[in-house]
Write an enzyme that holds these catalytic residues in place. Structure first.
Site, short mmCIF file in Angstrom:
data_model
loop_
_atom_site.label_atom_id
_atom_site.label_comp_id
_atom_site.label_asym_id
_atom_site.label_seq_id
_atom_site.Cartn_x
_atom_site.Cartn_y
_atom_site.Cartn_z
N ASP A 8 16.67 12.29 -1.18
CA ASP A 8 17.71 12.28 -2.22
C ASP A 8 17.34 13.28 -3.32
O ASP A 8 16.38 14.04 -3.20
CB ASP A 8 17.99 10.86 -2.72
CG ASP A 8 16.88 10.29 -3.62
OD1 ASP A 8 15.90 11.01 -3.88
OD2 ASP A 8 17.02 9.14 -4.03
N HIS A 9 18.12 13.24 -4.40
CA HIS A 9 17.95 14.20 -5.49
C HIS A 9 16.57 14.14 -6.15
O HIS A 9 16.12 15.14 -6.71
CB HIS A 9 19.03 13.94 -6.55
CG HIS A 9 19.04 12.52 -7.03
ND1 HIS A 9 19.67 11.52 -6.31
CD2 HIS A 9 18.48 11.91 -8.10
CE1 HIS A 9 19.50 10.37 -6.93
NE2 HIS A 9 18.78 10.58 -8.02
N CYS A 65 12.47 9.48 -1.09
CA CYS A 65 13.33 9.26 -2.26
C CYS A 65 12.40 9.01 -3.44
O CYS A 65 11.24 9.43 -3.40
CB CYS A 65 14.34 8.14 -2.02
SG CYS A 65 13.65 6.49 -1.75
N GLY A 66 12.88 8.35 -4.47
CA GLY A 66 12.02 8.13 -5.63
C GLY A 66 10.83 7.26 -5.31
O GLY A 66 9.69 7.57 -5.68
N THR A 67 11.07 6.18 -4.60
CA THR A 67 9.99 5.25 -4.23
C THR A 67 9.65 5.28 -2.74
O THR A 67 8.62 4.76 -2.33
CB THR A 67 10.41 3.80 -4.54
OG1 THR A 67 11.59 3.52 -3.79
CG2 THR A 67 10.69 3.61 -6.03
N GLY A 68 10.56 5.81 -1.93
CA GLY A 68 10.44 5.74 -0.47
C GLY A 68 11.02 4.45 0.09
O GLY A 68 11.14 4.31 1.31
N HIS A 98 -1.08 1.42 15.84
CA HIS A 98 -0.78 -0.01 15.98
C HIS A 98 0.71 -0.31 16.10
O HIS A 98 1.10 -1.15 16.90
CB HIS A 98 -1.35 -0.80 14.79
CG HIS A 98 -2.84 -0.89 14.80
ND1 HIS A 98 -3.54 -1.77 14.01
CD2 HIS A 98 -3.77 -0.21 15.52
CE1 HIS A 98 -4.85 -1.62 14.23
NE2 HIS A 98 -5.00 -0.67 15.14
N ARG A 109 8.31 9.89 -6.71
CA ARG A 109 7.93 9.46 -8.06
C ARG A 109 6.69 8.58 -8.04
O ARG A 109 6.29 8.05 -9.07
CB ARG A 109 9.10 8.70 -8.69
CG ARG A 109 10.31 9.58 -8.96
CD ARG A 109 11.51 8.77 -9.39
NE ARG A 109 12.64 9.64 -9.74
CZ ARG A 109 13.91 9.25 -9.75
NH1 ARG A 109 14.22 8.00 -9.42
NH2 ARG A 109 14.87 10.09 -10.09
N ARG A 132 -2.72 -3.51 23.74
CA ARG A 132 -2.38 -4.81 23.16
C ARG A 132 -1.28 -4.70 22.11
O ARG A 132 -0.62 -5.69 21.79
CB ARG A 132 -3.62 -5.45 22.54
CG ARG A 132 -4.09 -4.83 21.24
CD ARG A 132 -5.37 -5.49 20.73
NE ARG A 132 -5.70 -5.14 19.36
CZ ARG A 132 -6.29 -4.00 18.99
NH1 ARG A 132 -6.59 -3.08 19.91
NH2 ARG A 132 -6.57 -3.75 17.73
N HIS A 133 -1.09 -3.50 21.58
CA HIS A 133 -0.07 -3.33 20.54
C HIS A 133 1.34 -3.29 21.13
O HIS A 133 2.31 -3.56 20.42
CB HIS A 133 -0.33 -2.04 19.76
CG HIS A 133 -1.68 -2.02 19.13
ND1 HIS A 133 -2.06 -2.89 18.13
CD2 HIS A 133 -2.77 -1.23 19.38
CE1 HIS A 133 -3.31 -2.64 17.78
NE2 HIS A 133 -3.76 -1.65 18.53
C1 RB5 Z 1 17.25 7.09 -7.24
O1 RB5 Z 1 17.31 7.04 -8.63
C2 RB5 Z 1 16.30 6.04 -6.71
O2 RB5 Z 1 16.88 4.78 -6.83
C3 RB5 Z 1 15.94 6.33 -5.28
O3 RB5 Z 1 15.38 7.61 -5.21
C4 RB5 Z 1 14.92 5.43 -4.63
O4 RB5 Z 1 13.78 5.29 -5.41
C5 RB5 Z 1 15.38 4.16 -4.08
O5 RB5 Z 1 14.63 3.42 -3.42
#
Ligand code: RB5
Length: 146
Positions: A8-9, A65-68, A98, A109, A132-133
């Site tokens: 994303d952005h 993305c910001g957090t993944g 695994h 971020r 085993r996996h």
């Molecule tokens: C975008 O602001 C943010 O919500 C997105 O990048 C992400 O972190 C969502 O999980």
């Protein structure tokens, strides 16, 4: 080997850092964007990456993305996709032998460039072990059928 990438952005810069990194390792990248800083919706790109892997257009997917987290949830909704969302290399490494993950996500971020490269390296450089996996991976995939 091909890697589908999407973001994303919040992750345009990070996508380009990782794109250059995996290309230097010899992978071909299919870039689903976004390549704009304008606000957009991560599910669109998570789904594109997931579908490319599930359809065999790409061998692996990397989505950022910001957090993944959001883009990982979106990619994991595609049948056949096993996502690992990683903020450190140990989990990325073990998620291949695994759990045979086929899409990696992380947060632009959350981790810096060098940590992201290390996560990607551990993920790409370790093969699925089967054995085993396999029973457990099969059990996970069976959940999609209910
Ligand atoms: C975008 O602001 C943010 O919500 C997105 O990048 C992400 O972190 C969502 O999980």
């Amino acid at each position: 080997m091909k890697i589908a990438m999407g973001n994303d952005h919040s992750a345009v810069y990070m996508k380009n850092v990782i794109k250059a990194h995996v290309e230097a390792k010899g992978y071909e990248v299919i870039d689903f964007g976004t390549n704009s800083a304008e606000s957009c919706d991560y599910p669109v790109y998570g789904e594109k990456v997931g579908r490319a892997v599930a359809d065999g257009e790409a061998d692996y997917g990397i989505a950022i993305c910001g957090t993944g987290i959001g883009i990982g949830i979106a990619a994991s909704k595609v049948k056949g996709i096993r996502v690992c969302t990683c903020s450190e290399p140990y989990s990325a490494r073990l998620s291949r032998p695994h759990t045979n993950t086929n899409v990696l996500t992380f947060g632009a971020r959350v981790v810096g460039d060098e940590m992201a490269k290390m996560i990607v390296d551990e993920w790409l450089d370790n093969e699925y072990q089967g054995g085993r996996h396999q029973r457990r991976v099969d059990q996970v995939m069976e959940i999609e059928n209910h």
